[in-house]
Design a protein around this motif. Structure first.
Motif, PDB file in Angstrom:
ATOM      1  N   SER A  32      57.153  30.370  30.667  1.00 12.81           N
ATOM      2  CA  SER A  32      57.821  29.105  31.009  1.00 12.81           C
ATOM      3  C   SER A  32      57.873  28.893  32.509  1.00 12.81           C
ATOM      4  O   SER A  32      57.668  27.772  32.996  1.00 12.81           O
ATOM      5  CB  SER A  32      59.240  29.085  30.425  1.00 12.81           C
ATOM      6  N   ALA A  33      58.146  29.959  33.257  1.00 11.63           N
ATOM      7  CA  ALA A  33      58.203  29.840  34.711  1.00 11.63           C
ATOM      8  C   ALA A  33      56.856  29.412  35.271  1.00 11.63           C
ATOM      9  O   ALA A  33      56.781  28.580  36.197  1.00 11.63           O
ATOM     10  CB  ALA A  33      58.634  31.175  35.328  1.00 11.63           C
ATOM     11  N   GLU A  48      49.838  22.123  17.148  1.00 14.33           N
ATOM     12  CA  GLU A  48      50.789  22.982  16.436  1.00 14.33           C
ATOM     13  C   GLU A  48      50.404  24.412  16.794  1.00 14.33           C
ATOM     14  O   GLU A  48      49.365  24.923  16.346  1.00 14.33           O
ATOM     15  CB  GLU A  48      50.684  22.728  14.931  1.00 14.33           C
ATOM     16  N   PRO A  49      51.205  25.083  17.628  1.00 13.38           N
ATOM     17  CA  PRO A  49      50.784  26.360  18.232  1.00 13.38           C
ATOM     18  C   PRO A  49      50.319  27.430  17.260  1.00 13.38           C
ATOM     19  O   PRO A  49      49.245  28.009  17.448  1.00 13.38           O
ATOM     20  CB  PRO A  49      52.031  26.802  19.001  1.00 13.38           C
ATOM     21  N   LEU A  67      51.334  28.866  23.887  1.00 16.72           N
ATOM     22  CA  LEU A  67      51.038  27.505  23.444  1.00 16.72           C
ATOM     23  C   LEU A  67      52.320  26.681  23.273  1.00 16.72           C
ATOM     24  O   LEU A  67      52.339  25.491  23.569  1.00 16.72           O
ATOM     25  CB  LEU A  67      50.263  27.539  22.140  1.00 16.72           C
ATOM     26  N   GLU A  68      53.372  27.306  22.802  1.00 15.95           N
ATOM     27  CA  GLU A  68      54.643  26.584  22.675  1.00 15.95           C
ATOM     28  C   GLU A  68      55.167  26.160  24.040  1.00 15.95           C
ATOM     29  O   GLU A  68      55.621  25.018  24.220  1.00 15.95           O
ATOM     30  CB  GLU A  68      55.675  27.464  21.957  1.00 15.95           C
ATOM     31  N   CYS A  69      55.097  27.056  24.995  1.00 10.57           N
ATOM     32  CA  CYS A  69      55.600  26.752  26.341  1.00 10.57           C
ATOM     33  C   CYS A  69      54.741  25.701  27.039  1.00 10.57           C
ATOM     34  O   CYS A  69      55.256  24.886  27.818  1.00 10.57           O
ATOM     35  CB  CYS A  69      55.643  28.031  27.185  1.00 10.57           C
ATOM     36  N   ALA A  70      53.434  25.723  26.795  1.00 16.26           N
ATOM     37  CA  ALA A  70      52.511  24.825  27.503  1.00 16.26           C
ATOM     38  C   ALA A  70      52.133  23.593  26.687  1.00 16.26           C
ATOM     39  O   ALA A  70      51.296  22.799  27.120  1.00 16.26           O
ATOM     40  CB  ALA A  70      51.242  25.594  27.873  1.00 16.26           C
TER      41      ALA A  70
END
Length: 345
Positions: free
Chosen positions: A89-90, A229-230, A304-307
């Motif tokens: 996330s960072a 959809e990751p 993939l969820e974070c991006a």
């Protein structure tokens, strides 16, 4: 290429499930024979890769694998998800700021590269590691053992591999003086030789993070400009374009694969993805199945969820250059700009 190629997933599975007939002795041998100069550089640091994990068909395989597997238990892998999410996330946030300012951003370097290494080192209890150096060592070693380098390039890669191996020697010596519960302390406590400890560390510290970076990079490549959809993307990539699309075995005796008669000593190249097989085959099957399969899936999904939102709003600047080795394939970089940006900044 000098291999008997097995692309049928069912046949590849049969080969992997018969380690007595199809031995892993050639799993980590250099695909391109090393030059005398390269070998001299490696021998200068005592470089050796005795049978330990991927290349071990002997009695020592089980205890070594069991000791390493404890670092990758389902509970430990699940517990590391918050760290993977925090690290990713960072980097996504930092990349988003740069993109909003009109910059081009390489998603491999900016997001995919470091989190898998940092997560792996955390799981193994290995501290004080120069992560950029580890990433460089990893890519160089993959090219040295699975690429097609000429003699000049081999010499460059051999110096890098020797530097990495010398570092592993230093860590092994320290573990003997002050045993701990990290990877090196655990391996020393098994009674392994220095060469065996270094051999485990050599490929575990590469395969445990660089192949995941490459998996994430391929997943990012397929997701640019899409709202994805990751979990589905991860499984699709594993089925169709895994970062480890092939693996090697050698026939211990005359045998038959499908309808082909294969002589003793024949090197076999197995297609693990891209041939209609299940996603899980990308991690192998049987006694040498990848110990980090669960971790790789988790880290790719988290990335993939974070991006997800970032990926939906960018486009590629150009077709990415590829890491294209015998058993490793992924985008080397993914240069993107925000959708609508000319990319001239």
């Amino acid at each position: 290429m000098g291999y008997w190629v097995v692309d049928d997933p069912a046949l590849a599975r049969e080969v992997l499930l018969d380690p007595e007939t199809f031995r892993p002795d050639n799993a980590v041998l250099a695909h391109t024979p090393l030059s005398v100069k390269a070998l001299r550089v490696l021998s200068g640091v005592g470089f050796a890769l005795p049978p330990t994990l991927a290349n071990n068909a002997g009695e020592s395989h089980r205890p070594i694998r069991a000791a390493v597997a404890r670092f990758f238990s389902p509970a430990r892998v699940a517990a590391v998800e918050p760290l993977a999410r925090e690290l990713t996330s960072a980097r996504v946030e930092a990349a988003s700021v740069r993109l909003a300012a009109g910059e081009q951003v390489d998603l491999v370097h900016a997001i995919a590269a470091d989190p898998p290494a940092l997560v792996l080192l955390h799981l193994l209890g290995v501290a004080d590691v120069d992560v950029p150096a580890l990433k460089a060592w990893s890519l160089d070693s993959l090219e040295l053992f699975w690429g097609w380098p000429d003699e000049d390039r081999q010499l460059e890669l051999a110096h890098s591999a020797a530097e990495f191996y010398a570092w592993l020697r230093t860590r092994t010596t320290a573990a003997r003086k002050t045993p701990g519960d990290d990877l090196f302390g655990t391996l020393v406590s098994l009674g392994l030789t220095d060469e065996e400890v270094c051999a485990v560390g050599y490929f575990l510290l590469i395969a445990g993070q660089e192949t995941t970076t490459q998996l994430i990079s391929t997943a990012f490549h397929r997701s640019v400009g899409e709202l994805i959809e990751p979990a589905g993307v991860v499984e699709k990539v594993l089925r169709e374009a895994s970062s480890v699309p092939t693996w090697r075995r050698v026939a211990a005796r005359p045998t038959v694969i499908g309808e082909a008669e294969v002589p003793a000593g024949a090197p076999v190249l197995l297609g693990l993805s891209g041939h209609g097989g299940p996603a899980d085959l990308a991690f192998g099957i049987g006694i040498h199945r990848c110990l980090g399969a669960g971790l790789a899936r988790l880290e790719a999904r988290v990335a993939l969820e974070c991006a997800r939102e970032l990926l939906a709003g960018v486009r590629l600047v150009d077709e990415p250059p590829m890491i294209d080795l015998l058993s490793f394939r992924a985008p080397k970089r993914l240069l993107v700009v925000t959708d609508g940006n000319t990319g001239d900044n």
